[in-house]
Motif scaffolding. Sequence first.
Motif, PDB file in Angstrom:
ATOM      1  N   PRO A 271     -35.749  27.543  29.928  1.00 55.33           N
ATOM      2  CA  PRO A 271     -35.296  26.338  30.648  1.00 55.33           C
ATOM      3  C   PRO A 271     -34.227  25.579  29.855  1.00 55.33           C
ATOM      4  O   PRO A 271     -34.247  25.551  28.621  1.00 55.33           O
ATOM      5  N   ARG A 272     -33.301  24.983  30.587  1.00 56.84           N
ATOM      6  CA  ARG A 272     -32.204  24.247  29.956  1.00 56.84           C
ATOM      7  C   ARG A 272     -32.742  23.164  29.015  1.00 56.84           C
ATOM      8  O   ARG A 272     -33.608  22.383  29.384  1.00 56.84           O
ATOM      9  N   GLY A 273     -32.242  23.166  27.804  1.00 54.32           N
ATOM     10  CA  GLY A 273     -32.648  22.159  26.830  1.00 54.32           C
ATOM     11  C   GLY A 273     -33.990  22.409  26.183  1.00 54.32           C
ATOM     12  O   GLY A 273     -34.473  21.562  25.409  1.00 54.32           O
ATOM     13  N   TYR A 274     -34.598  23.570  26.447  1.00 60.20           N
ATOM     14  CA  TYR A 274     -35.923  23.827  25.902  1.00 60.20           C
ATOM     15  C   TYR A 274     -35.858  23.966  24.373  1.00 60.20           C
ATOM     16  O   TYR A 274     -35.000  24.674  23.839  1.00 60.20           O
ATOM     17  N   LYS A 275     -36.796  23.289  23.692  1.00 59.89           N
ATOM     18  CA  LYS A 275     -36.810  23.310  22.235  1.00 59.89           C
ATOM     19  C   LYS A 275     -38.240  23.343  21.708  1.00 59.89           C
ATOM     20  O   LYS A 275     -39.155  22.755  22.286  1.00 59.89           O
ATOM     21  N   GLN A 276     -38.408  24.075  20.633  1.00 61.64           N
ATOM     22  CA  GLN A 276     -39.613  24.024  19.813  1.00 61.64           C
ATOM     23  C   GLN A 276     -39.157  24.116  18.362  1.00 61.64           C
ATOM     24  O   GLN A 276     -38.016  24.507  18.078  1.00 61.64           O
ATOM     25  N   ASP A 277     -40.031  23.747  17.443  1.00 61.36           N
ATOM     26  CA  ASP A 277     -39.664  23.815  16.025  1.00 61.36           C
ATOM     27  C   ASP A 277     -39.285  25.233  15.615  1.00 61.36           C
ATOM     28  O   ASP A 277     -38.423  25.432  14.754  1.00 61.36           O
TER      29      ASP A 277
END
Length: 284
Positions: free
Chosen positions: A140-146
């Motif tokens: 998904p657009r902008g998806y982030k995790q460490d």
Amino acid sequence: MKSQPFGKSVKLVAKESVGSLWVSRRLIVGGGGVLPLVMMVMGGGEGSPFSAYARPKKSEIEEVLKNVEWPEKFPFKDEDFQRFDESSDSLFYSAPRFVTHIDDPAINALTNYYSLVFPPSNTPGVSLLDMCSSWVSHYPRGYKQDRIVGTGMNDEELKKNPVLTEYVVQDLNGNPQLPFEGGSFDIITNVVSVDYLTRPLEVFKEMCRVLKPGGLAIMSFSNRCFWTKAISIWTSTGDADHVLIVGSYFHYAGGFEPPQAVDISPNPGRSDPLYVVYARKALA
């Protein structure tokens, strides 16, 4: 021996008729494991909707892995994992391909599916692994995790992938051992690449090892591929059979809950089909 041109993939349509059952040319002349497996676990036969070429309905795809009675032993042979082009995979993938291998509606369908099953962005402690990754993961657009790790074949492609926090260039057919500690990841994804694995059980055992208990492995695939590099059993069979093949990898690798299938094809007959076979690592 000429390889498929870089950046292009093909739909698999070769077929021959035996009575009323459509099967691939390879299954007629060379035998092979998948037709006996399909008939064994699905009760297939002449006119079966799960024959090798028939394009299945959505409901049929999602029924393929329900109540399967798996053979005791892995039913496929070494020759089922041979390819038309057995030259070096590292050489084949040495030139970057900044292209997508399924059409936009299928990509959007996969991204939407991920949005439903992924943990929310920036969830503490969540790590993802995108296997056989490239310059785009379709998250998904902008998806982030460490931590979002990619493994793939081309350094330039992986370097361009904006979602990855780190990556490893690795040929899983040459070395299926993943360079990560056990229990490292909450989710593993693999997009339209499971059909290229020549040592799938070893890879799926490694996936199980590096997943956290309850972690989710998501294999998505279509009917498009670099056919010279796809395994023989894939290029000689159809969509429902592919679901069964991938399901068998989860089953025979061990350590996973029973695999399930979802048909997320956005416009059947008008755009690329897209299927997901997924399983969770067992808790105990």
